[in-house]
Scaffold this motif. Structure first.
Motif, PDB file in Angstrom:
ATOM      1  N   ILE A   1     -14.574   6.040  -4.692  1.00 19.72           N
ATOM      2  CA  ILE A   1     -14.238   5.046  -3.669  1.00 19.72           C
ATOM      3  C   ILE A   1     -13.492   5.712  -2.526  1.00 19.72           C
ATOM      4  O   ILE A   1     -12.546   6.472  -2.734  1.00 19.72           O
ATOM      5  CB  ILE A   1     -13.412   3.884  -4.261  1.00 19.72           C
ATOM      6  CG1 ILE A   1     -13.119   2.833  -3.176  1.00 19.72           C
ATOM      7  CG2 ILE A   1     -12.121   4.368  -4.920  1.00 19.72           C
ATOM      8  CD1 ILE A   1     -12.572   1.533  -3.727  1.00 19.72           C
TER       9      ILE A   1
ATOM     10  N   LEU B   1     -16.720   1.607  -0.694  1.00 20.65           N
ATOM     11  CA  LEU B   1     -15.508   1.331   0.075  1.00 20.65           C
ATOM     12  C   LEU B   1     -15.393  -0.154   0.328  1.00 20.65           C
ATOM     13  O   LEU B   1     -16.379  -0.893   0.244  1.00 20.65           O
ATOM     14  CB  LEU B   1     -15.501   2.118   1.392  1.00 20.65           C
ATOM     15  CG  LEU B   1     -16.642   1.862   2.380  1.00 20.65           C
ATOM     16  CD1 LEU B   1     -16.319   0.707   3.329  1.00 20.65           C
ATOM     17  CD2 LEU B   1     -16.922   3.120   3.204  1.00 20.65           C
ATOM     18  N   ASN B   2     -14.185  -0.592   0.646  1.00 21.37           N
ATOM     19  CA  ASN B   2     -13.921  -1.997   0.976  1.00 21.37           C
ATOM     20  C   ASN B   2     -13.476  -2.108   2.428  1.00 21.37           C
ATOM     21  O   ASN B   2     -12.719  -1.260   2.913  1.00 21.37           O
ATOM     22  CB  ASN B   2     -12.829  -2.578   0.081  1.00 21.37           C
ATOM     23  CG  ASN B   2     -13.189  -2.532  -1.392  1.00 21.37           C
ATOM     24  OD1 ASN B   2     -14.356  -2.625  -1.760  1.00 21.37           O
ATOM     25  ND2 ASN B   2     -12.190  -2.381  -2.244  1.00 21.37           N
TER      26      ASN B   2
ATOM     27  N   SER C   1     -13.872   5.294  -8.571  1.00 21.35           N
ATOM     28  CA  SER C   1     -13.838   3.867  -8.259  1.00 21.35           C
ATOM     29  C   SER C   1     -13.292   3.023  -9.393  1.00 21.35           C
ATOM     30  O   SER C   1     -12.773   1.927  -9.172  1.00 21.35           O
ATOM     31  CB  SER C   1     -15.249   3.377  -7.904  1.00 21.35           C
ATOM     32  OG  SER C   1     -16.082   3.381  -9.054  1.00 21.35           O
TER      33      SER C   1
ATOM     34  N   LYS D   1     -11.014   5.681   0.558  1.00 20.42           N
ATOM     35  CA  LYS D   1      -9.825   4.904   0.888  1.00 20.42           C
ATOM     36  C   LYS D   1      -9.051   5.554   2.039  1.00 20.42           C
ATOM     37  O   LYS D   1      -9.264   6.703   2.362  1.00 20.42           O
ATOM     38  CB  LYS D   1      -8.898   4.793  -0.332  1.00 20.42           C
ATOM     39  CG  LYS D   1      -9.501   4.041  -1.514  1.00 20.42           C
ATOM     40  CD  LYS D   1      -8.586   4.055  -2.712  1.00 20.42           C
ATOM     41  CE  LYS D   1      -7.348   3.200  -2.511  1.00 20.42           C
ATOM     42  NZ  LYS D   1      -7.650   1.761  -2.426  1.00 20.42           N
ATOM     43  N   ARG D   2      -8.169   4.803   2.625  1.00 20.53           N
ATOM     44  CA  ARG D   2      -7.179   5.252   3.615  1.00 20.53           C
ATOM     45  C   ARG D   2      -7.798   5.965   4.815  1.00 20.53           C
ATOM     46  O   ARG D   2      -7.243   6.930   5.340  1.00 20.53           O
ATOM     47  CB  ARG D   2      -6.130   6.139   2.954  1.00 20.53           C
ATOM     48  CG  ARG D   2      -5.430   5.521   1.748  1.00 20.53           C
ATOM     49  CD  ARG D   2      -5.046   4.098   2.027  1.00 20.53           C
ATOM     50  NE  ARG D   2      -4.460   3.458   0.847  1.00 20.53           N
ATOM     51  CZ  ARG D   2      -4.464   2.144   0.646  1.00 20.53           C
ATOM     52  NH1 ARG D   2      -5.033   1.329   1.533  1.00 20.53           N
ATOM     53  NH2 ARG D   2      -3.905   1.629  -0.423  1.00 20.53           N
TER      54      ARG D   2
ATOM     55  N   TYR E   1      -3.906  11.819  -5.373  1.00 19.18           N
ATOM     56  CA  TYR E   1      -5.156  12.333  -4.824  1.00 19.18           C
ATOM     57  C   TYR E   1      -5.402  13.831  -4.992  1.00 19.18           C
ATOM     58  O   TYR E   1      -6.542  14.271  -4.889  1.00 19.18           O
ATOM     59  CB  TYR E   1      -5.227  11.995  -3.326  1.00 19.18           C
ATOM     60  CG  TYR E   1      -5.385  10.527  -3.055  1.00 19.18           C
ATOM     61  CD1 TYR E   1      -6.589   9.882  -3.293  1.00 19.18           C
ATOM     62  CD2 TYR E   1      -4.325   9.771  -2.553  1.00 19.18           C
ATOM     63  CE1 TYR E   1      -6.745   8.529  -3.037  1.00 19.18           C
ATOM     64  CE2 TYR E   1      -4.472   8.416  -2.297  1.00 19.18           C
ATOM     65  CZ  TYR E   1      -5.685   7.807  -2.540  1.00 19.18           C
ATOM     66  OH  TYR E   1      -5.839   6.467  -2.297  1.00 19.18           O
TER      67      TYR E   1
ATOM     68  N   CYS F   1       0.833  -1.211   0.000  1.00 18.16           N
ATOM     69  CA  CYS F   1       0.000   0.000   0.000  1.00 18.16           C
ATOM     70  C   CYS F   1       0.865   1.258   0.000  1.00 18.16           C
ATOM     71  O   CYS F   1       0.558   2.241  -0.695  1.00 18.16           O
ATOM     72  CB  CYS F   1      -0.915   0.011   1.220  1.00 18.16           C
ATOM     73  SG  CYS F   1      -2.156  -1.309   1.232  1.00 18.16           S
TER      74      CYS F   1
ATOM     75  N   ASP G   1      -0.730   3.751  -3.884  1.00 17.34           N
ATOM     76  CA  ASP G   1      -1.285   5.112  -3.915  1.00 17.34           C
ATOM     77  C   ASP G   1      -0.652   6.039  -2.880  1.00 17.34           C
ATOM     78  O   ASP G   1      -0.683   7.260  -3.039  1.00 17.34           O
ATOM     79  CB  ASP G   1      -2.800   5.081  -3.721  1.00 17.34           C
ATOM     80  CG  ASP G   1      -3.204   4.480  -2.379  1.00 17.34           C
ATOM     81  OD1 ASP G   1      -2.753   3.366  -2.077  1.00 17.34           O
ATOM     82  OD2 ASP G   1      -3.980   5.114  -1.655  1.00 17.34           O
TER      83      ASP G   1
ATOM     84  N   LYS H   1     -17.905  -5.116   0.628  1.00 13.87           N
ATOM     85  CA  LYS H   1     -18.004  -3.872  -0.121  1.00 13.87           C
ATOM     86  C   LYS H   1     -19.266  -3.121   0.322  1.00 13.87           C
ATOM     87  O   LYS H   1     -20.344  -3.707   0.411  1.00 13.87           O
ATOM     88  CB  LYS H   1     -18.049  -4.136  -1.626  1.00 13.87           C
ATOM     89  CG  LYS H   1     -16.799  -4.851  -2.151  1.00 13.87           C
ATOM     90  CD  LYS H   1     -16.881  -5.146  -3.626  1.00 13.87           C
ATOM     91  CE  LYS H   1     -16.695  -3.894  -4.463  1.00 13.87           C
ATOM     92  NZ  LYS H   1     -15.319  -3.389  -4.423  1.00 13.87           N
TER      93      LYS H   1
END
Length: 221
Positions: free
Chosen positions: A135, A172-173, A127, A137-138, A101, A89, A93, A212
């Motif tokens: 999506i 999101l996951n 996404s 993230k983080r 971003y 990771c 990104d 998800k």
């Protein structure tokens, strides 16, 4: 309640963001170990290993020590694999946060500051599945600042960003060990729409499940 401020990411935040992410993800090692230990085939192997030593040695001390050593070794292996995921990771990104971003349409990275420190982060980007979908993230909040509504505030920041950009949903996951995060997202309005086991040998062996979630943004009348 601690005072905090949400703002956009800046280049000077780079090292602090990566450290916060690494520490937050490292906290899941014990939960991942317990998840793996609960798998039926793992319990079967440990039981057979214990009984074979017990009957062959006719002593309780040897099998107990052997199983303890086996579990300790297994934890080290899982921790190593988890750290490899964290490194992946950081090289993905989070390698160039500004470019990933802050310089692309539909993408952004937010920082949470409190007591002159970075104590939270969240990001969003397209996404890749739908043109009208982002999506999340983080998402990460430092352990000693959790339970104060910061993660919810960050989630709403992402939703507002998506709504203002004309997007229809945010997805999101989450991993199978992120129970608190899942409850938080559901309280904000995200709904789980599917889950699947990671389609790799390791994923299938340990039942590495990804859930998800989606937040539907209703059009403004």
């Amino acid at each position: 309640m601690a005072e905090y401020k949400i703002r956009s990411y800046g280049d000077s935040d780079y090292e602090a963001v990566r450290e916060l992410f690494s520490l937050g993800m490292s906290e899941y090692v014990p939960s991942v170990c317990m998840h793996v230990l609960k798998q039926p085939w793992v319990l079967f192997v440990i039981t057979c290993f214990f009984l074979s030593l017990l009957f062959s040695s006719k002593s309780l001390i040897l099998p107990v020590l052997a199983v303890t050593l086996f579990l300790a070794l297994g934890r080290q292996v899982l921790a190593y694999c988890w750290n490899m995921y964290i490194d992946h990771c950081l090289k993905e990104d989070l390698q160039d946060i500004q470019k990933t971003y802050m310089e692309s349409k539909g993408s952004h990275f937010w920082i949470v500051e409190a007591e002159d420190s970075i104590i939270g982060t969240v990001a969003v980007k397209p996404s890749g599945d739908r043109s009208d979908e982002l999506i999340l993230k983080r998402m990460s909040v430092r352990k000693d600042f959790r339970g104060l509504g910061i993660a919810k505030a960050l989630s709403r920041e992402v939703i507002t960003f998506a709504r203002q950009g004309g997007y229809r949903s945010v997805v999101l996951n989450t991993l199978m060990v992120q129970h608190e995060a899942q409850a938080m997202y559901e309280s904000v309005g995200f709904r789980k729409y599917t889950e699947f086991v990671l389609p790799t040998v390791y994923g299938k062996l340990v039942n590495f499940t990804i859930s998800k979630y989606r937040y539907e943004i209703l059009p403004v009348n």
